[in-house]
Scaffold this active site. Structure first.
Site, PDB file in Angstrom:
ATOM      1  N   TYR B 293      31.542 -11.244  -5.588  1.00 10.96           N
ATOM      2  CA  TYR B 293      31.170 -10.558  -6.832  1.00 10.96           C
ATOM      3  C   TYR B 293      31.380 -11.490  -8.021  1.00 10.96           C
ATOM      4  CZ  TYR B 293      30.337  -6.482  -9.798  1.00 10.96           C
ATOM      5  OH  TYR B 293      29.810  -5.582 -10.702  1.00 10.96           O
ATOM      6  N   TYR B 343      21.874  -8.179 -12.568  1.00 11.55           N
ATOM      7  CA  TYR B 343      23.085  -7.376 -12.485  1.00 11.55           C
ATOM      8  C   TYR B 343      22.691  -5.976 -12.044  1.00 11.55           C
ATOM      9  CZ  TYR B 343      27.482  -5.129 -13.821  1.00 11.55           C
ATOM     10  OH  TYR B 343      28.652  -4.424 -13.818  1.00 11.55           O
TER      11      TYR B 343
END
Lengths: 138, 389
Positions: B293, B343
């Site tokens: 991440y 995103y």
């Protein structure tokens, strides 16, 4: 045009008492009534003994900078940038998040000694802040 | 005896919308498009979907998506909390459902107008007094309102303690941008990033510049999770789920775990690592590629340590040695990641994990048997290991 001030903390059962103490000039630390463990940020139960009873003690306000963040962007109305926010290891053994004033951003350092004071905005709102240690009382 | 989830389920479909800065459509429309594309990719009829999972932050309710897409009778639906921390949690819910029989074919998705609508960086606010809002109240009055403000508080200590420089962070940002140059879906496609540009870029906080921060994206990604057995009969090569877990540890807060003794490590990610490796029966040496991440560059370095790819404090050296690149030890975020593809709150990183197992990444490393994917950093999180059938 009216200027927008600092964002006020939303208040509920678990935090209003703390801000009330700030308004009265005290930086309070929540304490378990049963096992006397201090905790911050305030919560309704003691994570050590599961007691729901608590009181509070006034903090000395003395501590050192555990970490910090200096914010440039995005910028919100009501704050001055660069905006310095510090994590302070209080001498009582707790850590607290707050703003830092009276310090050039280039001078903020890990482990620097700081002291708390109660800042009052133009609209009368009071909030704990830290500044480099001078030896003065809160 | 506990039911084992190892190798029981697989990611059998991947669907995305276009990633843009202004979709011009509703978030529900993005969700539906991603789900439809996912089912088409898998070759599964919409009527066969009986489970749905998304984020609490997703504005589209399960039954709205089901009704619009024409899905079947639903026997399991859930929403997972904590923003990007939910990414792998969606997969865990789906695997639990498939393994126990709660549902057979589960679609998970995240769809958002993350640039033209509600932007993550516009700050927290609210009027309903909940435990979550009281949590944010300790930061709001100080103007600490955005993910980058919270993340820098932890990252600053880590960068200081281990001597991480802008050059180290640039290696993460530029490596992923270079991957995006080969991915036409990526925000970074056609936009090379040089070290000079990185160093001269806009400061967001004292330690992070604009290129250390992820994209803001309008778009959606959906994944189909079904049994490994069923996946073999569908159109795509299955990405078998070897291990999956969520993880939150003592003293955990959402983005503000500032009150634990150590500020320079990620205990929840260490728990995720321990659990996911144990479930899969694998260790760091078995992982060939990763999608760690990457909302902010320091998070990638810290996770290299959490997942045991290097020792504490050596994430910067691991990256500086080129290990995150295509020919390195651990090609990471080969689609460009949240930093340079899009995103979509980490679900696009899970999708890339499945592509790496299929062998269809736009930057496909030579030999990929196992891929590690993680959820959001600094929040209750999770980890996933995908493998070949």
């Amino acid at each position: 045009m009216a200027t927008t001030g600092r964002i006020k903390p939303p208040l509920g059962h678990d935090n209003k008492w703390w801000w009330d103490q700030v308004a009265a000039g005290t930086l309070a630390l929540q304490r378990c009534s049963q096992c006397h463990t201090l905790r911050h940020p305030p919560r309704p139960m003691c994570g050590e003994c599961q007691s729901l009873s608590w009181d509070s003690i006034p903090a000395s306000g003395r501590g050192t900078v555990a970490s910090f963040t200096i914010l440039h962007h995005p910028q919100f109305p009501g704050y001055q940038y660069p905006l310095i926010i510090v994590l302070v290891d209080l001498e009582e053994g707790l850590r607290i998040t707050a703003g830092l004033s009276d310090c050039d951003p280039a001078d903020v350092a890990f482990d620097m000694a700081v002291e708390a004071y109660i800042h009052e905005d133009a609209d009368g709102f009071r909030i704990p802040m830290f500044r480099p240690a001078t030896g003065r009382k809160i | 005896m506990a039911i084992s989830m190892k190798n029981q389920a697989a990611i059998a479909g991947i669907g995305t919308t276009a990633f843009s800065k202004n979709s011009g459509v509703s978030e529900l429309a993005l969700a539906c498009e991603a789900v439809r594309n996912c089912l088409a990719d898998a070759g599964l009829a919409p009527g066969e979907v009986d489970g749905l999972v998304t984020y609490t932050l997703d504005s589209s309710d399960e039954v709205e998506v089901a009704r619009a897409v024409g899905l079947g009778d639903l026997t399991m639906f859930a929403k997972i909390n904590y923003g990007g921390g939910a990414a792998v949690g969606l997969i865990q819910q789906a695997v639990m459902a498939v393994t126990t029989g709660a549902a057979k074919n589960v679609v998970v998705w995240r769809a958002m107008n993350g640039r033209s609508g509600q932007r993550m960086g516009q700050g927290v606010s609210g009027n309903i007094i909940s435990s979550d809002l009281i949590h944010w109240s300790w930061y709001m009055a100080y103007g600490m309102l955005t993910p980058v403000s919270w993340v820098t508080m932890i990252a600053n200590k880590y960068l200081h303690k281990y001597g991480v420089t802008a050059g180290h962070l640039a290696e993460v940002a530029i490596t992923q941008r270079n991957f995006a140059l080969n991915n036409p879906a990526a925000a970074g496609y056609g936009k090379p990033l040089t070290l000079a540009e990185y160093l001269a870029s806009k400061k967001i906080t004292d330690r992070l510049c604009i290129y250390d921060c992820c994209q803001e994206t309008d778009g959606g990604t959906a994944l189909l999770i079904t049994s490994a057995e069923r996946a073999r009969d569908l159109k795509q090569k299955p990405a078998v789920i070897r291990g999956v877990t969520q993880a939150a540890t003592r003293g955990q807060e959402q983005m503000t775990s500032f009150y634990r003794e150590e500020l320079d490590s990620l205990p929840e990610m260490e728990l995720a690592a321990k659990r996911v490796y144990a479930m899969a029966g694998l260790g760091p040496a078995d992982i060939d590629a990763a999608c760690l991440y990457d909302a902010f560059t320091p998070e990638v370095l810290m996770q290299l340590e959490s997942f045991g790819f290097c020792k504490r404090g050596e994430g910067k050296d691991f990256a500086a040695d080129g290990n995150l690149r295509l020919d390195g030890r651990l090609p990471n975020n080969t689609h460009g990641g949240l930093l340079s593809e899009a995103y979509i709150h980490g679900v696009n990183n899970v999708a890339e994990g499945a592509r790496l197992i299929r062998g269809t990444s736009s930057n496909q490393p030579k030999e990929v048997n196992h891929v590690l994917v993680s959820s959001g950093v600094g929040v209750p999180t999770g980890a996933l290991i995908l493998g070949r059938d």
